[in-house]
Write an enzyme that holds these catalytic residues in place. Structure first.
Site, PDB file in Angstrom:
ATOM      1  N   GLY A 294       2.624  -2.275  -3.979  1.00  0.00           N
ATOM      2  CA  GLY A 294       1.700  -3.090  -3.194  1.00  0.00           C
ATOM      3  C   GLY A 294       2.321  -4.021  -2.187  1.00  0.00           C
ATOM      4  N   ASP A 316       6.006  -3.641  -7.367  1.00  0.00           N
ATOM      5  CA  ASP A 316       6.928  -3.229  -6.302  1.00  0.00           C
ATOM      6  C   ASP A 316       8.347  -3.517  -6.783  1.00  0.00           C
ATOM      7  OD1 ASP A 316       8.090  -2.622  -3.668  1.00  0.00           O
ATOM      8  OD2 ASP A 316       6.039  -2.868  -2.945  1.00  0.00           O
ATOM      9  N   ARG A 363      -1.874   1.956  -1.244  1.00  0.00           N
ATOM     10  CA  ARG A 363      -2.143   1.753   0.176  1.00  0.00           C
ATOM     11  C   ARG A 363      -0.900   2.084   0.993  1.00  0.00           C
ATOM     12  NH1 ARG A 363      -0.407  -1.832   3.676  1.00  0.00           N
ATOM     13  NH2 ARG A 363      -1.617  -2.320   5.549  1.00  0.00           N
ATOM     14  N   HIS A 367       2.235   8.568   2.192  1.00  0.00           N
ATOM     15  CA  HIS A 367       2.848   9.201   3.375  1.00  0.00           C
ATOM     16  C   HIS A 367       4.363   9.003   3.428  1.00  0.00           C
ATOM     17  CE1 HIS A 367       2.286   5.484   6.270  1.00  0.00           C
ATOM     18  NE2 HIS A 367       2.971   5.185   5.176  1.00  0.00           N
TER      19      HIS A 367
END
Length: 491
Positions: A294, A316, A363, A367
């Protein structure tokens, strides 16, 4: 459709879009922003550009103009022009590092000569005539100003008279908002406290640009090395490479770039109505939202400010978690005091420790990763999921350039909610062609620097299925290109 009919149709799209823009600005008693004037984000004319009607018209204009160029230009020249695009990137890198936009801002509309810029910045004026960031490598005529002239030819900067240049609407976006004296006195701090656009431009035109030169080699052999690893001769991924003390300035630049891009994200728009984003209010009160990777936890913070009944676990790397706690302490200290948020160092390539999540939130995480690595991440989440757990992925979805239904039958049955994403009117490419190019650029950027990718809807469906999740719904958010993909665990 024959070639003349195609040209007429594209011309009509342009004419209709211009009429829409003209009418909208006339009704507001404004004129569209001038290319020759510096950019002013707060100007009423710029604000009107963000009106949905104008946004749609501009999208059609850009797409049609790009397609007309492709249709009518000599195809060999078109390909060569695209192949030479790296020169523009190199020149943008040079003028940003040399603070040219700031020199020209102080010079005003009359502009400044290349020799004057060089004299004041203690840089050989030939540097603006050679695409080198270190030093001029020849005794070429300093008055040629090749870098600025190439950019002006692409409508970035304005050549007022021979060898004299001024800012225009596009070049002024590179302005860091500081005086030239301050930039020259503290070169190591030139990007601090800026919008982040210059930092992003420099990251793209240096790290990403250099990595892209090794993309073909990465495709042509079976080595696991990413283009970035090849370009910078490193065994670690980009984030590990950034943590090398020698790359401290690059890490700082990347952080400023990412912070600036995040600031442009209208997070609150997902709450404008109940179908534009995942319905967080439908989760059971008191449920745990796990913000996986996050960062500062800005997204989960915005969610619980709107729906303050949920607990948050922000996960994280340890150095980032320290920053996250400070961020929440500044913007939502009462949540910390109430014990409603936990800051948990975690590597999401390892087993997920939270076993009672109402939702896992990712979020702009997926990717960064190849399908193989993403399956590992999602498998860990699936192993920790309850039957009621929701997986919410916030990403852009790549659209194909062609029209029509998906050849993937399951994808056609997914519920699509939120703001409709329409195909472009023919004969435009269905994805709006060059008007939509930034997402396709970022797709290859992720590949070249991390081995990751942006994904089509079919790509998301398949990678989720491989890792024990079924894609159920997609919410398209207003005013952004991002979507919320919602999946349920498969039991």
């Amino acid at each position: 459709m024959d070639s003349i009919a195609t040209l007429r149709a594209l011309s009509d799209i342009i004419a209709n879009a211009v009429t829409t823009v003209e009418r909208t600005y006339k009704d507001a008693e404004l004129s569209p922003p001038s290319l020759d004037e510096p950019f002013d984000h707060h100007a009423p004319a710029e604000a009107l550009r963000r009106d949905p009607v104008v946004v749609a018209a501009i999208q059609n204009l850009v797409a049609a103009a790009g397609q007309i160029t492709a249709v009518m230009r000599d195809p060999a020249l078109y390909v060569l022009d695209r192949a030479h695009g790296f020169q523009v990137s190199s020149c943008i890198q040079a003028v940003s590092q040399l603070n040219v936009a700031e020199f020209l801002r102080e010079a005003g509309p009359e502009g400044m000569s290349v020799k004057e810029i060089a004299a004041r910045s203690n840089v050989d004026s030939k540097l603006l005539g050679e695409a080198s960031l270190i030093r001029a490598v020849s005794l070429a005529d300093a008055t040629e100003a090749r870098i600025l002239r190439l950019l002006a030819t692409h409508h970035i900067f304005r050549e007022v008279s021979t060898d004299v240049f001024a800012n225009n609407r596009i070049s002024s976006t590179l302005d860091k908002g500081k005086s030239v004296d301050e930039l020259l006195a503290k070169p190591d701090e030139r990007l601090l406290e800026t919008t982040g656009l210059s930092a992003l431009v420099e990251f793209l035109s240096e790290e990403v640009f250099k990595a892209s030169g090794f993309m073909a080699e990465s495709f042509l052999d079976s080595s696991p090395l990413t283009p970035h690893m090849r370009a910078f001769k490193t065994d670690g991924n980009m984030f590990q490479w950034f943590e090398n003390p020698d790359n401290k300035h690059r890490l700082m630049r990347f952080g400023i770039a990412m912070k600036g891009s995040a600031a442009e994200e209208p997070v609150g728009t997902i709450f404008k109505d109940k179908i534009s984003g995942f319905p967080w209010q439908n989760l059971t009160a008191g449920g745990v939202i796990v913000d996986v990777g996050g960062g500062l936890g800005a997204t989960s913070l915005s969610i619980v400010k709107e729906y303050p009944t949920f607990k948050v676990v922000n996960q994280d790397r340890a150095p980032v978690i320290k920053q996250s706690k400070a961020h929440w302490q500044e913007f939502f200290p009462e949540y910390i005091e109430a014990g409603m948020v936990e800051f948990q160092p975690h590597n999401f390539l390892e087993a997920q420790p939270v076993k009672n999540a109402a939702a896992f939130l990712l979020r702009h995480i997926t990717h960064d990763w190849s399908d193989a690595n993403l399956v590992i991440i999602l498998n860990h989440l699936r192993a920790a999921a309850l039957p009621s757990t929701k997986l919410v992925i916030i990403e852009s979805i790549v659209a194909p350039a062609c029209a029509g239904r998906s050849a993937h039958p399951q994808v056609n049955n997914i519920r699509i909610l939120g703001v409709p994403r329409k195909s472009a009117p023919p004969p435009l490419l269905a994805n709006f062609g060059v008007a939509a190019a930034p997402l396709y650029y970022y797709d290859l950027t992720m590949n070249n620097v991390l081995g990751g990718q942006e994904r089509t809807l079919e790509g998301f469906y398949d990678v989720l299925l491989q890792s024990g999740w079924k894609l159920m719904e997609v919410y398209h958010c207003p005013e952004t290109d991002w979507s919320h993909l919602v999946a349920d665990p498969i039991f």
